[in-house]
Design an enzyme around this catalytic site. Structure first.
Site, PDB file in Angstrom:
ATOM      1  N   PRO A   2      -4.910  -6.111   4.514  1.00  0.00           N
ATOM      2  CA  PRO A   2      -6.079  -5.360   4.087  1.00  0.00           C
ATOM      3  C   PRO A   2      -6.053  -4.793   2.676  1.00  0.00           C
ATOM      4  CG  PRO A   2      -4.784  -4.033   5.617  1.00  0.00           C
ATOM      5  CD  PRO A   2      -4.015  -5.250   5.302  1.00  0.00           C
ATOM      6  N   GLU A   3      -6.448  -5.554   1.680  1.00  0.00           N
ATOM      7  CA  GLU A   3      -6.918  -4.963   0.426  1.00  0.00           C
ATOM      8  C   GLU A   3      -8.435  -5.144   0.452  1.00  0.00           C
ATOM      9  OE1 GLU A   3      -4.600  -5.526  -3.143  1.00  0.00           O
ATOM     10  OE2 GLU A   3      -2.768  -5.802  -2.002  1.00  0.00           O
ATOM     11  N   LYS A  52     -11.767  -0.175   0.622  1.00  0.00           N
ATOM     12  CA  LYS A  52     -11.098  -0.551   1.864  1.00  0.00           C
ATOM     13  C   LYS A  52     -11.773   0.068   3.086  1.00  0.00           C
ATOM     14  CE  LYS A  52      -6.823  -0.764  -0.783  1.00  0.00           C
ATOM     15  NZ  LYS A  52      -5.609  -0.018  -1.157  1.00  0.00           N
ATOM     16  N   ASN A 167      -1.507  -3.046  -3.225  1.00  0.00           N
ATOM     17  CA  ASN A 167      -0.230  -3.309  -3.878  1.00  0.00           C
ATOM     18  C   ASN A 167      -0.135  -4.725  -4.464  1.00  0.00           C
ATOM     19  OD1 ASN A 167       2.180  -2.294  -4.753  1.00  0.00           O
ATOM     20  ND2 ASN A 167       3.268  -2.612  -2.827  1.00  0.00           N
ATOM     21  N   ARG A 263       5.620   3.171  -2.708  1.00  0.00           N
ATOM     22  CA  ARG A 263       5.232   1.758  -2.569  1.00  0.00           C
ATOM     23  C   ARG A 263       6.110   0.908  -3.475  1.00  0.00           C
ATOM     24  NH1 ARG A 263       0.233   1.237  -0.414  1.00  0.00           N
ATOM     25  NH2 ARG A 263       1.070  -0.751   0.277  1.00  0.00           N
TER      26      ARG A 263
END
Length: 291
Positions: A2-3, A52, A167, A263
């Site tokens: 999920p981006e 998102k 990311n 992250r």
DNA sequence: GCGTGATGTTGAA
DNA sequence: TCAACCTCACGCC
């Protein structure tokens, strides 16, 4: 998965499968049961993504707000005749004429009013997958980035600055523009930001079309370079994301990784040269080399 | 079969 | 800064 591209793709697929139809709404797992009962049998009017966030609109200005988080999945499948029993923890199930959708593992699944939806959207930065007049204006992001001493890597992931980048797109965008992830936002030029935004729009649109993240230019594809294609659950062809320790497709330097704000950051030390300001001494904070 | 980590965010410590 | 959320593909046995 999920981006932002995943959620925009889901909005399109949900629109195709359910929009304009009366849908059965349930929560086999139970956590969304009271809300599902209120919507069961109503017409799903629209599905829309902002960054998102995913919103399913039902009559009376009611919105199902979904955020997949890291591990959430929304699976849309056709069925013929009998509806199959739910498997696992299905928080939300939609059943239409020919398709069903099962939501599992999401961070958020709530029934919201229009005011709640608007308040959520108002907190988001511009989304590269939306029209400039309707939530996708890069000027708004530049106002935050151009005046900030925070690292560009941190800014790109901040959904209040830019909505939908995660990311993978962060790492790949910085690589494609040869930008040191730790550079302060304010050290970028407006021209540079505009080029990055335009690139991001193209990359993310490709992501919606292919339902995966591919960021390598034609000359760096496995076919063009005679290398093996990537095989993992991410699937797309990328330059640096999760390639730590492997050689850069462009310059051959070993890709590096470091934790930044919890992250994993990935970059090529050859292509993304360390940024050094002309005057002041730069404070390096928050990045811890790993491996 | 089991352990691990992941494309994300929130809220507590 | 870290646990929680609770899925799923992967590597390793």
């Amino acid at each position: 998965m999920p981006e932002g591209h995943t959620l925009h793709r889901l909005a399109l697929d949900l629109t195709d499968a359910f929009a304009g139809q009366q849908v059965r709404v349930g929560s086999p797992q139970g956590r969304f049961d009271a809300e599902a009962r209120q919507l069961d049998g109503q017409v799903l009017e629209s599905a829309e993504a902002w960054g998102k966030q995913l919103f399913l609109e039902f009559p009376g200005e009611r919105f199902v707000h979904i955020h997949l988080g890291l591990i959430g999945k929304l699976a849309i499948t056709p069925y013929d005749g009998e509806v199959p029993p739910p498997v696992g923890q299905v928080r939300l199930r939609l059943v239409g004429r020919e398709h069903l959708a099962d939501l599992r593992g999401a961070t958020a699944c709530d029934l919201w009013t229009l005011e709640q939806r608007d308040a959520c959207v108002a907190k988001l930065g511009p989304d590269p997958l939306r029209d400039p007049e309707d939530g996708g204006d890069p000027d708004r992001a530049w106002k935050r980035i151009g005046g900030s001493q925070r690292s560009i890597a941190s800014l790109l992931m901040d959904q209040a600055v830019l909505a939908g980048v995660g990311n993978v797109y962060r790492a790949e965008l910085l690589f494609r523009h040869r930008v040191d992830p730790l550079r302060p936002g304010a050290s970028l030029s407006r021209r540079q930001w505009d080029a990055m935004w335009d690139d991001l729009v193209g990359l993310m649109r490709t992501g919606v079309e292919r339902n995966r993240i591919d960021t390598v230019r034609d000359e760096h594809t496995p076919e063009a370079m005679g290398r093996d294609p990537r095989v993992d659950d991410h699937g797309g062809e990328v330059y640096v994301y999760r390639r730590a320790g492997q050689p850069c497709h462009v310059c051959g330097a070993v890709i590096r990784t470091a934790a930044l704000e919890g992250r994993n950051l990935f970059w090529c030390p050859g292509c993304q040269r360390r940024y050094r300001p002309r005057t002041a001494v730069r404070a390096v904070r928050g990045a811890t080399p790993r491996r």
